[in-house]
Design a protein around this motif. Structure first.
Motif, mmCIF file in Angstrom:
data_model
loop_
_atom_site.group_PDB
_atom_site.id
_atom_site.type_symbol
_atom_site.label_atom_id
_atom_site.label_comp_id
_atom_site.label_asym_id
_atom_site.label_seq_id
_atom_site.Cartn_x
_atom_site.Cartn_y
_atom_site.Cartn_z
ATOM 1 N N THR A 1 -4.561 3.756 0.112
ATOM 2 C CA THR A 1 -5.276 2.473 -0.669
ATOM 3 C C THR A 1 -6.451 1.956 -0.304
ATOM 4 O O THR A 1 -7.354 1.445 -1.328
ATOM 5 C CB THR A 1 -4.122 1.362 -0.835
ATOM 6 O OG1 THR A 1 -2.824 1.937 -1.380
ATOM 7 C CG2 THR A 1 -4.559 0.333 -1.481
ATOM 8 N N GLU B 1 4.398 4.045 3.390
ATOM 9 C CA GLU B 1 3.571 3.355 4.489
ATOM 10 C C GLU B 1 2.037 3.975 4.702
ATOM 11 O O GLU B 1 1.179 3.310 4.686
ATOM 12 C CB GLU B 1 4.190 3.356 5.943
ATOM 13 C CG GLU B 1 5.454 2.610 6.064
ATOM 14 C CD GLU B 1 6.232 2.958 7.373
ATOM 15 O OE1 GLU B 1 6.846 2.159 7.774
ATOM 16 O OE2 GLU B 1 6.110 4.158 7.753
ATOM 17 N N ARG C 1 -1.470 -5.530 -1.049
ATOM 18 C CA ARG C 1 -0.301 -4.584 -0.792
ATOM 19 C C ARG C 1 0.678 -4.822 -2.030
ATOM 20 O O ARG C 1 1.039 -3.728 -2.643
ATOM 21 C CB ARG C 1 0.050 -4.973 0.455
ATOM 22 C CG ARG C 1 -0.409 -4.478 1.629
ATOM 23 C CD ARG C 1 0.220 -4.666 3.177
ATOM 24 N NE ARG C 1 1.534 -4.140 3.023
ATOM 25 C CZ ARG C 1 1.607 -2.853 3.980
ATOM 26 N NH1 ARG C 1 0.478 -2.409 4.270
ATOM 27 N NH2 ARG C 1 2.932 -2.275 4.029
ATOM 28 N N ASP C 2 1.165 -5.796 -2.506
ATOM 29 C CA ASP C 2 2.013 -6.115 -3.538
ATOM 30 C C ASP C 2 1.659 -5.468 -4.681
ATOM 31 O O ASP C 2 2.424 -5.229 -5.873
ATOM 32 C CB ASP C 2 2.664 -7.526 -3.717
ATOM 33 C CG ASP C 2 3.461 -7.728 -2.250
ATOM 34 O OD1 ASP C 2 3.881 -6.871 -1.467
ATOM 35 O OD2 ASP C 2 3.808 -9.091 -2.115
ATOM 36 N N THR D 1 -9.036 -2.326 8.015
ATOM 37 C CA THR D 1 -8.691 -3.603 7.375
ATOM 38 C C THR D 1 -8.650 -4.760 8.366
ATOM 39 O O THR D 1 -8.032 -4.649 9.109
ATOM 40 C CB THR D 1 -7.444 -3.649 6.480
ATOM 41 O OG1 THR D 1 -7.504 -2.694 5.369
ATOM 42 C CG2 THR D 1 -7.025 -4.812 5.637
ATOM 43 N N SER E 1 -11.439 -7.050 -1.914
ATOM 44 C CA SER E 1 -10.156 -6.624 -2.315
ATOM 45 C C SER E 1 -9.821 -6.911 -3.828
ATOM 46 O O SER E 1 -9.944 -6.104 -4.290
ATOM 47 C CB SER E 1 -9.180 -7.584 -1.401
ATOM 48 O OG SER E 1 -9.464 -8.927 -1.540
ATOM 49 N N TYR F 1 -3.653 -10.763 2.158
ATOM 50 C CA TYR F 1 -3.473 -9.423 2.404
ATOM 51 C C TYR F 1 -2.039 -8.776 1.800
ATOM 52 O O TYR F 1 -2.036 -7.915 1.195
ATOM 53 C CB TYR F 1 -3.203 -9.047 3.907
ATOM 54 C CG TYR F 1 -2.737 -7.834 4.242
ATOM 55 C CD1 TYR F 1 -3.637 -6.883 3.916
ATOM 56 C CD2 TYR F 1 -1.768 -7.486 5.112
ATOM 57 C CE1 TYR F 1 -3.371 -5.361 4.299
ATOM 58 C CE2 TYR F 1 -1.359 -6.254 5.550
ATOM 59 C CZ TYR F 1 -2.159 -5.230 5.224
ATOM 60 O OH TYR F 1 -1.712 -3.943 5.439
ATOM 61 N N GLU F 2 -0.864 -9.773 1.788
ATOM 62 C CA GLU F 2 0.426 -9.112 1.254
ATOM 63 C C GLU F 2 0.306 -9.010 -0.441
ATOM 64 O O GLU F 2 0.640 -8.067 -0.831
ATOM 65 C CB GLU F 2 1.398 -10.236 1.434
ATOM 66 C CG GLU F 2 1.622 -10.441 3.040
ATOM 67 C CD GLU F 2 2.301 -8.966 3.758
ATOM 68 O OE1 GLU F 2 3.058 -8.273 2.581
ATOM 69 O OE2 GLU F 2 2.177 -8.524 4.688
ATOM 70 N N LEU G 1 -0.085 2.860 1.664
ATOM 71 C CA LEU G 1 -0.540 1.290 1.793
ATOM 72 C C LEU G 1 -1.389 1.034 2.955
ATOM 73 O O LEU G 1 -2.449 0.318 2.974
ATOM 74 C CB LEU G 1 0.693 0.529 2.021
ATOM 75 C CG LEU G 1 1.492 0.344 0.748
ATOM 76 C CD1 LEU G 1 2.933 -0.352 1.149
ATOM 77 C CD2 LEU G 1 1.028 -0.447 -0.276
ATOM 78 N N ARG G 2 -1.316 1.845 3.920
ATOM 79 C CA ARG G 2 -2.052 1.834 5.121
ATOM 80 C C ARG G 2 -3.297 2.607 5.161
ATOM 81 O O ARG G 2 -4.328 2.171 5.728
ATOM 82 C CB ARG G 2 -1.141 2.357 6.528
ATOM 83 C CG ARG G 2 -0.358 1.419 6.909
ATOM 84 C CD ARG G 2 -0.724 0.505 8.019
ATOM 85 N NE ARG G 2 -1.575 1.256 9.140
ATOM 86 C CZ ARG G 2 -0.995 1.810 10.327
ATOM 87 N NH1 ARG G 2 0.410 1.688 10.551
ATOM 88 N NH2 ARG G 2 -1.544 2.406 11.317
#
Length: 450
Positions: free
Chosen positions: A358, A351, A296-297, A364, A393, A292-293, A354-355
């Motif tokens: 995206t 935020e 996001r990254d 999620t 993803s 997941y990170e 990303l929350r």
């Protein structure tokens, strides 16, 4: 006939390069080059291995001449959906294929004959995602000088669907099944029912030149989240692609849309609610969190920034969402969900992107296969959803994670099939085959046309 046990629907929103604009930069994602049917086929055949109900193909038709872009988002790898589904129908056996087609840039007769053709080519596995959105680039591409407003587009789309239904019913199911070589009579003219429609947007006097579809008509899909969109879905749709981040939101949407069906002579089971779902699966929760990170990254926030189609590039990235942002012409319901989330949790633009943006406002899930199955089952049993439209993803293995991990969990719980039991997409979804409107009593036509 006994009522079929309620069964979870699973599908995938198929995209080549992952589910956000910068996923293509990950080392495990093959990107670039001319469009490849082989790659699309590989994904859909993978879904068929997992016994999924259908593959869903979006379409955002039309770009203005000034929309070349900054070169940072992937382009050029897709196909026009009807062409793509025709090709994929010959490379698959069971899975449904759903093509997005915009009513603003099509004619009921041409589209009805194409979908009838596709339903026969696929053996009854085609669906139509009915879209009436109208982006600025599309108006420029098609030379639309005086575009309809939000309500007007839905009104036109409703009449479009009405005409298409009449066209699919212009021949009875077996009209061409009994040619008689001895008498020279190929078909009984009484099996034809000319369409004479004279409405606000369309004037038609004809019969379709393709036999009635195997399914009677394609399965109708719709994704409107506004009040107008929900009403359109209640009248016409058989599957609605929804967005909700919490089970409470999902239950409210589910009850609201299903509660609107009765006025159109429809039953709750005539419409399946399938929210979008992002997922990150690991052997452990830590591994899932790392995936997941990574997702996001990979989001690049350095260039032009948009939230649900609204440009926020000139606002501080770590500042709050500005007041009085313009409501976009398309995706109003989703936009309002986003604003409510930002205000409720005091999220910054960073935020919020990303929350929400995206992941297009969808839920999620992050965890092990069992964790994901637990959440899916809770939403399904709790009548927050009839199924889920999955959004894989970043990497090609994410679908395998779901198929090899989550699907067996759902099968063990008895809520998802172990084998395909029917032939058509309607069979997979447990939807009735609509009767020909010309062969039923007038009082029953409202339900049949819904």
């Amino acid at each position: 006939m006994a009522k079929r046990k309620r069964q979870l629907s699973l599908s995938v929103f198929v995209q080549l390069y992952g589910t956000h604009a910068h996923a293509w930069r990950q080392p495990e994602v093959a990107a670039g080059g001319p469009p490849s049917l082989a790659e699309w086929a590989r994904i859909v055949q993978q879904l068929e291995r997992g016994k999924f109900d259908f593959a869903f193909f979006a379409d955002f038709v039309g770009n203005g001449g000034d929309e070349v872009g900054d070169g940072r988002r992937p382009r050029g790898g897709g196909f026009e959906p009807l062409t793509l589904t025709a090709a994929l129908a010959t490379l698959t056996q069971h899975i449904g294929l759903v093509a997005t087609v915009n009513t603003n840039f099509n004619d009921p007769y041409n589209l009805a004959r194409r979908f009838a053709s596709l339903d026969h080519i696929s053996g009854g596995r085609i669906g139509w995602n009915i879209v009436s959105s109208l982006a600025d680039g599309a108006t420029k591409s098609f030379g639309v000088a005086d575009p309809l407003d939000h309500g007007g587009r839905y009104e036109r789309a409703g009449e479009f669907v009405e005409v298409a239904n009449k066209l699919w019913d212009s021949w009875e199911d077996d009209a061409f099944d009994h040619p008689n070589k001895e008498t020279g009579v190929f078909y009984d003219p009484a099996s034809g029912h000319p369409v004479r429609h004279h409405g606000k947007h369309f004037n038609v006097d004809t019969l379709l030149d393709v036999a009635r579809p195997i399914q009677g008509r394609p399965v109708f899909f719709q994704a409107g989240n506004s009040d107008t969109g929900r009403e359109f879905a209640a009248q016409h749709a058989e599957v609605i692609y929804a967005a909700a981040q919490t089970i409470e939101e999902a239950k409210s949407f589910y009850a609201d849309v299903k509660g609107r069906l009765a006025k159109y002579g429809r039953e709750p089971d005539d419409l399946k609610v399938t929210p979008g779902l992002f997922f990150h699966i690991g052997e452990t929760r830590q591994e899932a969190q790392e995936k997941y990170e990574s997702f996001r990254d990979a989001v690049d926030l350095s260039g032009r920034r948009q939230i649900m189609g609204v440009d926020v590039t000139n606002y501080p990235l770590d500042g709050p969402l500005p007041e009085n942002l313009p409501i976009p012409a398309n995706g109003r319901g989703r936009f309002q969900q986003m604003v409510a989330l930002a205000r409720r949790e005091n999220l910054s633009i960073r935020e919020l992107i990303l929350r929400f943006s995206t992941v297009q406002g969808h839920r999620t899930l992050v965890g092990t296969a069992k964790d994901i199955a637990d959440e899916i089952e809770a939403w399904f049993v709790g009548e927050a959803a009839d199924g889920f439209n999955l959004k894989p993803s970043l990497h090609p293995g994410s679908l395998d994670d779901f198929i090899d991990g989550v699907v067996p969990e759902l099968q063990r719980r008895g809520i998802f099939r172990t084998e395909y039991e029917g032939v058509t997409l309607r069979d997979h979804l447990g939807l009735r085959r609509p009767p020909n409107q010309n062969l039923i009593e007038p009082s029953a036509r409202v339900a049949a046309a819904g």
